[in-house]
Design a protein around this motif. Structure first.
Motif, PDB file in Angstrom:
ATOM      1  N   VAL A  22       0.853  -1.191   0.000  1.00  0.00           N
ATOM      2  CA  VAL A  22       0.000   0.000   0.000  1.00  0.00           C
ATOM      3  C   VAL A  22       0.887   1.239   0.000  1.00  0.00           C
ATOM      4  O   VAL A  22       1.820   1.353   0.807  1.00  0.00           O
ATOM      5  N   ASN A  30      -7.452   5.068   4.188  1.00  0.00           N
ATOM      6  CA  ASN A  30      -7.754   3.913   3.337  1.00  0.00           C
ATOM      7  C   ASN A  30      -6.894   2.721   3.721  1.00  0.00           C
ATOM      8  O   ASN A  30      -7.358   1.575   3.707  1.00  0.00           O
ATOM      9  N   LEU A  34      -8.216  -1.064   5.094  1.00  0.00           N
ATOM     10  CA  LEU A  34      -7.753  -2.372   4.629  1.00  0.00           C
ATOM     11  C   LEU A  34      -7.217  -3.205   5.790  1.00  0.00           C
ATOM     12  O   LEU A  34      -7.514  -4.402   5.898  1.00  0.00           O
ATOM     13  N   TYR A  46     -10.447 -12.905   3.847  1.00  0.00           N
ATOM     14  CA  TYR A  46     -10.515 -11.668   3.060  1.00  0.00           C
ATOM     15  C   TYR A  46      -9.862 -11.868   1.704  1.00  0.00           C
ATOM     16  O   TYR A  46     -10.299 -11.274   0.702  1.00  0.00           O
ATOM     17  N   ARG A 194     -13.749   4.410   1.273  1.00  0.00           N
ATOM     18  CA  ARG A 194     -13.091   3.395   2.102  1.00  0.00           C
ATOM     19  C   ARG A 194     -13.800   2.056   2.000  1.00  0.00           C
ATOM     20  O   ARG A 194     -13.153   1.010   1.840  1.00  0.00           O
ATOM     21  N   VAL A 198     -12.202  -1.433   0.163  1.00  0.00           N
ATOM     22  CA  VAL A 198     -12.102  -2.697   0.891  1.00  0.00           C
ATOM     23  C   VAL A 198     -12.833  -3.811   0.140  1.00  0.00           C
ATOM     24  O   VAL A 198     -12.310  -4.925  -0.015  1.00  0.00           O
ATOM     25  N   VAL A 201     -10.825  -4.604  -3.344  1.00  0.00           N
ATOM     26  CA  VAL A 201      -9.557  -5.300  -3.172  1.00  0.00           C
ATOM     27  C   VAL A 201      -9.793  -6.747  -2.758  1.00  0.00           C
ATOM     28  O   VAL A 201      -9.147  -7.671  -3.271  1.00  0.00           O
TER      29      VAL A 201
END
Length: 219
Positions: A22, A30, A34, A46, A194, A198, A201
């Motif tokens: 990141v 942000n 994550l 996830y 945000r 999430v 991704v």
């Protein structure tokens, strides 16, 4: 038509969480979103985990968030390099050291160049506080207000060699209220941004994707 698949689809062969690097330039909200998602669901569920955080400046809250999470960090400042091309190469090298599957530009306020895109093009994800292709650039919120738009929002897209011109992955809509100023509107956009980042991704990591022309397809 060229089809580019960057990550495999979900299935028995996909056992490991995808690696995320990141990039941040400021407060890192942000990034924190994550990190919170990974902590809440677990990296395996996830589909991804943050393995390192990079920045273009020192002394920012985003780096502090990474350090509190126990993550390695790196800083590549433009002024520490003779040319922008050398900076871009150094950023690419520092990012590559962590072998990311995806690079997330989370409020990273520098435009990457040819060397970075040669290594990470088609798998670098960015967010923008407007509904692209409308209002690209550094002042998307201000420009939407000035234009008199009734709705705006945020866009999650892949980075290419233009300014906010890469293939769009997902968008979220935010109504513009009569009493809005730039700050109030931007805060509401950030909330949607945000959550959307999430979600996106995680889906890219778990399900894989293809880029077909300008269209991003997630199975």
């Amino acid at each position: 038509m060229t089809v580019q698949r960057e990550l495999p689809r979900k299935g028995p062969a996909v056992a490991k969480a995808k690696r995320l690097v990141v990039l941040v330039s400021g407060s890192g909200t942000n990034l924190q979103a994550l990190l919170d998602a990974v902590a809440e669901h677990g990296a395996a569920a996830y589909g991804a985990e943050v393995v390192a955080v990079g920045a273009d400046r020192t002394g920012i809250v985003g780096l502090e968030r990474a350090e509190r999470a126990g993550l390695p960090t790196f800083v590549c400042r433009v002024r520490d390099h003779a040319t922008r091309e050398e900076w871009d190469r150094a950023l690419a090298d520092a990012t590559a050291a962590y072998e990311p599957d995806l690079v997330i530009s989370a409020g990273f306020m520098k435009i990457v160049g040819k060397e970075f895109l040669a290594r990470f093009g088609g798998r670098t994800v960015n967010t923008h506080p407007a509904l692209l292709p409308s209002f690209p650039g550094a002042h998307g919120v201000r420009d939407a207000l000035a234009y008199g738009a009734k709705v705006t929002g945020c866009t999650v897209h892949f980075v290419d060699d233009g300014v906010d011109t890469g293939p769009i992955i997902a968008q979220g809509v935010v109504e513009i209220r009569a009493e809005d100023d730039e700050s109030a509107l931007h805060e509401r956009i950030k909330e949607v941004e945000r959550a959307l980042l999430v979600e996106v991704v995680g889906r890219l990591a778990r399900d894989g994707f293809s880029i077909e022309g300008r269209k991003v397809v997630i199975p």
